[in-house]
Write an enzyme that holds these catalytic residues in place. Structure first.
Site, PDB file in Angstrom:
ATOM      1  N   LYS A   1      -1.905  -6.246 -25.731  1.00 30.68           N
ATOM      2  CA  LYS A   1      -1.021  -7.763 -25.200  1.00 30.68           C
ATOM      3  C   LYS A   1       0.147  -8.266 -25.523  1.00 30.68           C
ATOM      4  O   LYS A   1       1.392  -8.577 -25.652  1.00 30.68           O
ATOM      5  CB  LYS A   1      -2.061  -9.041 -25.775  1.00 30.68           C
ATOM      6  CG  LYS A   1      -1.672 -10.289 -25.563  1.00 30.68           C
ATOM      7  CD  LYS A   1      -2.578 -10.801 -23.833  1.00 30.68           C
ATOM      8  CE  LYS A   1      -2.534  -9.447 -22.873  1.00 30.68           C
ATOM      9  NZ  LYS A   1      -3.274  -9.165 -22.392  1.00 30.68           N
TER      10      LYS A   1
ATOM     11  N   LYS B   1       0.943  -7.683 -11.710  1.00 36.90           N
ATOM     12  CA  LYS B   1      -0.168  -8.565 -11.617  1.00 36.90           C
ATOM     13  C   LYS B   1      -1.644  -7.525 -11.215  1.00 36.90           C
ATOM     14  O   LYS B   1      -2.386  -7.093 -12.182  1.00 36.90           O
ATOM     15  CB  LYS B   1       0.087  -9.471 -11.160  1.00 36.90           C
ATOM     16  CG  LYS B   1      -1.355 -10.387 -11.598  1.00 36.90           C
ATOM     17  CD  LYS B   1      -1.425 -10.636 -13.334  1.00 36.90           C
ATOM     18  CE  LYS B   1      -2.392 -11.490 -13.620  1.00 36.90           C
ATOM     19  NZ  LYS B   1      -2.658 -11.517 -14.930  1.00 36.90           N
TER      20      LYS B   1
ATOM     21  N   GLY C   1       0.658  -1.240   0.227  1.00 37.02           N
ATOM     22  CA  GLY C   1       0.218   0.011  -0.256  1.00 37.02           C
ATOM     23  C   GLY C   1       0.387   0.870   0.331  1.00 37.02           C
ATOM     24  O   GLY C   1       2.306   1.574  -0.251  1.00 37.02           O
TER      25      GLY C   1
HETATM   26  O1  M6R Z   1      -7.013  -7.145 -12.265  1.00 33.24           O
HETATM   27  P1  M6R Z   1      -7.284  -5.722 -13.048  1.00 33.24           P
HETATM   28  O2  M6R Z   1      -8.533  -7.058 -14.225  1.00 33.24           O
HETATM   29  O3  M6R Z   1      -7.809  -5.237 -12.273  1.00 33.24           O
HETATM   30  O4  M6R Z   1      -6.539  -5.247 -13.934  1.00 33.24           O
HETATM   31  C1  M6R Z   1      -6.403  -4.399 -15.219  1.00 33.24           C
HETATM   32  C2  M6R Z   1      -5.761  -4.377 -15.848  1.00 33.24           C
HETATM   33  O5  M6R Z   1      -4.140  -4.294 -15.332  1.00 33.24           O
HETATM   34  C3  M6R Z   1      -4.917  -5.626 -16.666  1.00 33.24           C
HETATM   35  O6  M6R Z   1      -5.758  -6.107 -16.880  1.00 33.24           O
HETATM   36  C4  M6R Z   1      -3.357  -5.113 -17.653  1.00 33.24           C
HETATM   37  O7  M6R Z   1      -4.043  -4.701 -18.306  1.00 33.24           O
HETATM   38  C5  M6R Z   1      -3.204  -6.656 -18.319  1.00 33.24           C
HETATM   39  N1  M6R Z   1      -1.446  -6.814 -17.445  1.00 33.24           N
HETATM   40  C6  M6R Z   1      -2.986  -6.412 -19.427  1.00 33.24           C
HETATM   41  O8  M6R Z   1      -2.282  -7.973 -19.792  1.00 33.24           O
END
Ligand code: M6R
Length: 609
Positions: free
Chosen positions: A486, A604, A100
């Site tokens: 991607k 992630k 955080g």
């Molecule tokens: O956990 P979330 O689906 O909220 O995350 C959103 C984005 O951070 C996530 O989709 C990011 O764009 C990925 N690394 C794409 O592959």
């Protein structure tokens, strides 16, 4: 982003902490560390770089055995990645790990410095450690000291703390940053994320905001926001340890792409009754849906791209206007939100700070909030009126693949549900639309996976380029955006997604001999127009790769390479194309020797705004 693991029990905590840290690697990190109880106090080892560096350090500095300790993977926010800035941060009395951001750390630091406290690092976390230490020196009671310090701290936190004078105990607190307690046969754990503890147990309690807790090897005490002791039940997580391992695949990303057929089946299972979508278990009722006049879909990154797919599905089937917006933009532009509007938050992790903040704003304005989330019990799931879980299982690779696919599936079903409840489609029309989802999608995805090797061959040409374009129209433009994200996030090839008809309004000036352009064409009704746009770039020397449905009649010579996927009615070929471009990104990145599961600079779950 950062990860926390803590263990207290009847085994050596060191390998347990290390294995927990490895399981948290996927969140993205630049340093790691542990603190354990030694014979003469707390021993801390921390180092910049990979967890293997930490392991080497521990091994080279002698045998370390302790039955209680805390560990952390850090993703730098305040201060560069370095040994000294990494966690745990310690004082003479305690050692602390933190996820955080302490927003008022500068003010607190000044206050502490004016009292003579010296700091070693540039981090906000060390401020928390020294603040708690100051309170502890007054009362010598860890919980009291923690609570006193928390009153002064603004921002978000999940803390794991050990105190020198309290061996075997781990103290915790959370606000706006996930933290769970887990219990297994060898002892008790704290963790920021489920994979960290899956090897040892699947029994967890997710802490609420403002909870504090103390665990020892045989006890768990939790206190609510008023400081009252609170009894909570353990829940059993259905994810297995195996599902959070690579199971023989070279990378989590590839494994997760190959899990898509099953993820789709799991996600639709029980949600289609007699051909009609059914979200009654999730609490989505006709009474609520009938009142909806406008829908706001808010998300980030790949989830936002699934939201755009949702817009196409909802507007097409239910004829209700849909706005799709990036969460970090939504909350700062004073959006026009009316009470009858529906708000859909899409998030794999359920912890993305921007999406969570947008959801809170929507709730404040009285909107009906529904979230589409993959991680059970996550913050976004817990704070929404209703939650639809995508049942993809844990997604470890930073690049989202199977989670995106099932988000699109849920948006397709939800669009049909809204259309049916809003009497925009007849029972028969809805049944016709769900039929291919039930009977074809999973099988056709398996077909696409079968030509992974063929896709890999095409990628040889792409692996050498540094720039490319993805183009498409309508739903294929939405796919192009995701294909482009991607590719760039894991292969570091610069790519841009364009609506195929828009290129000629400026960007086509960049298309010269050899420029790679990938065109996406699943919608046969738009093919003629897309085909013209392909001819425009081809005429300027572009090297064209065509991703299309096998229902598209492709004229001779229109492209240099072709990736044909099985056609499925109702716009569902899009899922096959998504699977194909995920493989395309994967193989390209592999050929370029990239760190596929942990691309540089990325995390992630993005828990900072
Ligand atoms: O956990 P979330 O689906 O909220 O995350 C959103 C984005 O951070 C996530 O989709 C990011 O764009 C990925 N690394 C794409 O592959």
């Amino acid at each position: 982003m950062c990860g926390i693991i803590g263990f207290t029990g009847q085994e050596n905590s060191v390998p347990i902490l290390i294995s927990g840290l490895y399981a948290l690697e996927y969140r993205g990190y630049d340093s790691s560390g542990i603190s354990v109880f030694g014979e003469d106090g707390i021993i801390t080892k921390k180092v910049k770089g990979r967890i293997s560096n930490l392991e080497d350090k521990i091994l080279s500095e002698g045998n370390l055995y302790s039955e209680c300790g805390i560990g952390h993977t850090r993703w730098a926010t305040h201060g560069e990645p370095s040994d000294v800035n990494s966690h745990p941060h310690f004082t003479e009395n305690l050692s602390l790990v933190h996820n955080g951001i302490i927003e008022n750390y500068a003010v607190l630091k000044k206050e502490l410095q004016s009292e003579g406290t010296a700091f070693l690092s540039e981090t906000d976390t060390e401020v928390a450690a020294r603040l708690i230490d100051r309170e502890y020196l007054i009362c010598r009671d860890p919980l009291k000291a923690l609570n006193k310090a928390l009153k002064k701290i603004e921002g978000s936190y999940a803390f794991g703390i050990i105190f020198r004078e309290y061996p075997g105990k781990i103290f915790t607190a959370r606000k706006n940053s996930p933290l769970l307690i887990a219990s297994g046969s060898i002892g008790n754990f704290i963790a920021s994320d489920i994979p960290a503890i899956l090897k040892y147990t699947n029994k967890v309690i997710r802490l609420d905001d403002y909870d504090t807790a103390v665990i020892s090897k045989d006890s768990v005490e939790i206190y609510d926001k008023d400081g009252n002791a609170s009894t909570r039940e353990f829940e059993e997580i259905s994810w297995s340890y195996e599902i959070a391992t690579k199971s023989g695949y070279d990378h989590f990303m590839l494994k997760e792409i190959f899990e898509e057929p099953e993820a789709v089946l799991k996600t639709i299972s029980g949600r289609i009754k007699n051909g009609i979508p059914n979200f009654s278990a999730e609490g989505i009722s006709s009474e609520r849906i009938e009142k909806v006049g406008r829908i706001h879909i808010v998300a980030c990154g790949t989830a936002m791209h699934a939201g755009i797919m949702g817009k196409y599905f909802i507007e097409n089937f239910a004829r209700i206007p849909v706005d799709v917006e990036i969460a970090s933009e939504f909350r700062y532009r004073n959006p026009i939100l009316n009470k009858g509007d529906m708000f859909i938050a899409l998030s794999q992790s359920g912890e993305t700070a921007d999406t969570l903040a947008a959801l809170r704003l929507a709730r404040e304005k009285g909107l009906y909030t529904v979230s589409v989330v993959n991680v059970a019990g996550s913050s976004i799931a817990r704070e929404s009126d209703e939650v639809i879980y995508t049942l993809a299982g844990p997604e470890i690779a930073v690049a989202s693949t199977k989670a995106y696919t099932v988000q699109c599936v849920v948006m397709y079903l939800l669009a049909l549900d809204i259309a049916y409840k809003g009497k925009r489609m007849t029972q028969n029309e809805v049944m016709l639309a769900t039929e291919p989802l039930v009977n074809e999608v999973s099988m056709r995805l398996s077909d696409v996976l079968g030509f992974s090797g063929y896709v890999s061959d095409i990628c040889r040409r792409i692996a050498e380029c540094e720039n490319m374009f993805f183009i498409g129209r309508g739903i294929d433009y939405a796919l192009a955006m995701e294909a482009s994200l991607k590719l760039k996030e894991i292969s570091y090839i610069n790519s841009e997604a364009y609506a195929a008809g828009e290129l000629k309004h400026g960007t086509i000036s960049l298309v010269t001999e050899g420029t790679v352009v990938a065109a996406i064409a699943t919608d046969a009704s738009l093919w003629e127009k897309t085909c013209s746009n392909i001819k425009e770039v081809k005429a300027r020397g572009a090297y064209v790769i065509l991703f299309c449905g096998d229902n598209i009649d492709v004229p001779e010579g229109i492209c240099d390479s072709i990736i044909k996927v099985p056609h499925i009615d109702g716009g569902l070929s899009s899922l096959c194309v998504a699977c194909a471009f995920q493989l395309f990104a994967y193989h390209t990145a592999k050929l370029r020797g990239c760190d596929i599961d942990k691309p540089r600079n990325l995390a992630k779950s993005v828990t900072v705004e």
